[in-house]
Every structure is written in C-alpha cells, then in structure tokens.
Design a protein around this motif. Structure first.
Motif, short mmCIF file in Angstrom:
data_model
loop_
_atom_site.label_atom_id
_atom_site.label_comp_id
_atom_site.label_asym_id
_atom_site.label_seq_id
_atom_site.Cartn_x
_atom_site.Cartn_y
_atom_site.Cartn_z
N ALA A 48 0.83 -1.21 0.00
CA ALA A 48 0.00 0.00 0.00
C ALA A 48 0.86 1.25 0.00
O ALA A 48 0.50 2.28 -0.60
CB ALA A 48 -0.93 -0.01 1.22
N ARG A 51 3.25 1.51 -4.09
CA ARG A 51 2.18 0.98 -4.92
C ARG A 51 2.64 0.37 -6.24
O ARG A 51 1.83 -0.20 -6.96
CB ARG A 51 1.12 2.06 -5.13
N VAL A 235 -5.66 1.64 2.06
CA VAL A 235 -4.56 2.28 1.33
C VAL A 235 -4.46 3.76 1.72
O VAL A 235 -3.37 4.31 1.90
CB VAL A 235 -4.74 2.13 -0.19
N SER A 266 -1.49 6.85 -8.96
CA SER A 266 -1.56 5.43 -9.36
C SER A 266 -2.89 5.02 -9.98
O SER A 266 -3.06 3.84 -10.30
CB SER A 266 -1.27 4.54 -8.14
N GLY A 270 -4.36 1.85 -7.87
CA GLY A 270 -3.53 2.21 -6.73
C GLY A 270 -4.28 2.11 -5.41
O GLY A 270 -3.69 1.84 -4.37
N ARG A 273 -4.04 -1.58 -4.05
CA ARG A 273 -2.75 -2.25 -3.85
C ARG A 273 -2.75 -2.99 -2.52
O ARG A 273 -3.21 -2.46 -1.50
CB ARG A 273 -1.61 -1.24 -3.87
#
Length: 307
Positions: A48, A51, A235, A266, A270, A273
């Motif tokens: 996290a 990423r 995250v 991201s 993202g 992640r």
C-alpha cells in the motif's frame, strides 16, 4: 371451542459479560497477530505504501530489510499493545451491540453488522489511534544504512513524532482507522452471520441448533474474504501514516486529500494495492475473532452455567 394458541415470541438470550470473555478477546488477538497476522500486515502495508510493488517485490523488499524478522516489523511493542487492547474492546462492545440490535428486531445479518460497526468504532478511538500509526511508521520508515550510525528504536521514533507534531502526529490517520475498522468488522461480522445462515439452510439446522466448529470457521472464512472490499480505505490510511520518502506528496494529508493523491499517482488500481494479502489477513483475523471467539465463549459460558 377451538383452541387458539398465540405463537410465542422467540426469547433473545443475552450471554453474560464475564471478565474471562474480555480476556479472551485480548488473547485471541495476540495469537492472531503473533502468527500469520503481522507478516500479512507487513506485506499489505508495504504494498500500500509502495504501490508499484508486486507481492513478490514486496516480499523481497521485506526480506532484504531483516530476513524473517522483517515480516514481524512493528510487532513489538506496537502490534502487541494494539492487539491486547483492541481484541478485548471488540469482543465486549460487539457482543453487547449485537444483542441490542436483535432486541430492536434486527435479523442476524443486520445485528452482526451493527455489532461489528460498533466494536470497530470503539477500537479505533479507544485503543488503535497511536498504535496503528506507530506500527505503520515502523513498517514504512527508511532504515539508516550508514555504517556506524545507530538505528532509532521504536520509542525514539515515538518521541520524535511527539516532539514535532504532538498528539495530532501520534494519532495521524485515526479518522481513516475509524472508517476502516467500522467497515472491517461490520462486514466481517455481518457477512459471517449471513454465511452461517446459508450454512444452516444447506445443512437443515434450525436457529437453536449450534453450528459445528468447522461450519463456524467456514462462515468466518467467507465473511473475512468478502470484507476486503474496503481496501481503498486501508490504502488511504497507510498513505496518511506512511514515512515513505516522496517529495511530491503534500504534507498533512486528510482522508480526501490522500485519496486524491493516490488516484493522481496510481489511478484506481492504486487504491487496491495489497488487496491479496489483505484478503488473507481478513480471513485470518475473522476466523480468530468471530469463529474462535464464538466457540470459546460458548465453552466458557457452558462451563460457567455448570458450576
């Protein structure tokens, strides 16, 4: 004259709140975090915070930091302090809240979800603010690689953050922790109770018939796996508490600011992640705190009734 019988309203039994049940919550959480819990937490948090890492890259990175012990970074003292307090709070508050929701007429799914939300909220603000922050700092901070330079201990890191940012710095991300814990345990208890209902329907067991240990564990595995839907919140929480070096990251991120930053860096992926180790962690935690919690609480209550 016909005999008209009025159906009896099912009596909702309130299990006694014993000191042993509170100790049970702490013991179960300590066992969970000291086995697979912390390694899965470290992998999930590393992914996290970084990423671009795959699971393999995150595992390799953690191993390079400290070998096997790298997977237990942050366990002592922060994860142990967190586990010993949040487990007791969760089992106590969730059991009381679940009973009250049933009294109000909620079904098992809604009562379980309400109990989990209440327990998760109490966890976040009563016990988890500073321990979660410091645990994440330990996992994500850059280690001093210069030869001859002493490593900062966990307590030194704690003192430095407190000196620079005060209580606010120590509790950074606590609102994200609260959202995470409410959705975590609301989902875990709710989906586990729903899975238990499905297992009862398949096996033909009534509400008064206890599920076997294997059936309880299966319900918790299903509930834990489904509860990982809220990974974006996790995250965001990690980003708010992370000590990963990134000169482009704005300072003093809030929940919305962190979400915008992660999305900008991201994209949507993202925000997810670390979801694979998170599923494993959620299943592991739910089996301990829901299935094992129910099983051992029932044993303790049966023993107490027998004396």
């Amino acid at each position: 004259m016909a005999d008209i019988s009025i159906p009896k309203t099912p009596v909702i039994e309130k299990k006694p709140v014993n000191f042993s049940n509170i100790l049970l919550g702490a013991a179960l959480n300590m066992a969970e975090v000291s086995t697979l819990g912390q390694p899965l937490e470290v992998v999930k948090t590393t992914m996290a915070a970084n990423r671009k890492f795959s699971i393999f890259q995150a595992t390799k990175h953690i191993w390079a930091r400290g070998g096997v012990l790298g997977f237990y970074q942050g366990l002592i003292p922060w994860a142990w302090i967190e586990a010993s307090t949040k487990g007791a709070v969760l089992l106590f508050v969730s059991a009381e809240a679940e009973y009250q929701f049933k009294v109000l007429g909620a079904n098992n799914f809604l009562a379980g979800m309400g109990g989990g939300v209440s327990g998760g909220l109490a966890q976040a603000y009563l016990t988890m603010g500073f321990t979660t922050c410091l645990k994440t700092v330990e996992i994500t901070r850059t280690k001093q690689a210069t030869v001859g330079v002493a490593q900062q201990t966990s307590l030194q890191v704690f003192r430095e953050i407190f000196r620079k940012e005060g209580i606010r710095g120590i509790n950074r991300g606590v609102n994200a922790v609260a959202i995470r814990q409410m959705t975590n345990w609301g989902s875990r208890f709710g989906f586990s109770r729903l899975a238990e209902e499905m297992i009862r329907n398949v096996t033909g067991k009534g509400d008064s018939q206890p599920l076997s240990a294997y059936e309880k564990i299966l319900g918790s595995v299903i509930g834990g796996g489904l509860s990982a839907w809220n990974q974006p919140i996790e995250v965001i929480r990690v980003e708010m508490q992370s000590k990963t070096n990134d000169p482009n990251r704005p300072k003093n991120l809030g929940v919305l600011g962190a979400a915008k930053y992660i999305y900008g860096q991201s994209g949507v992926m993202g925000l997810y992640r670390g979801v694979v180790p998170r599923i494993g962690l959620s299943v592991w935690q739910t089996v301990f705190m829901v299935a094992f919690g129910d099983i051992v609480k029932n044993l303790l209550n049966v023993q107490a009734a027998g004396h």
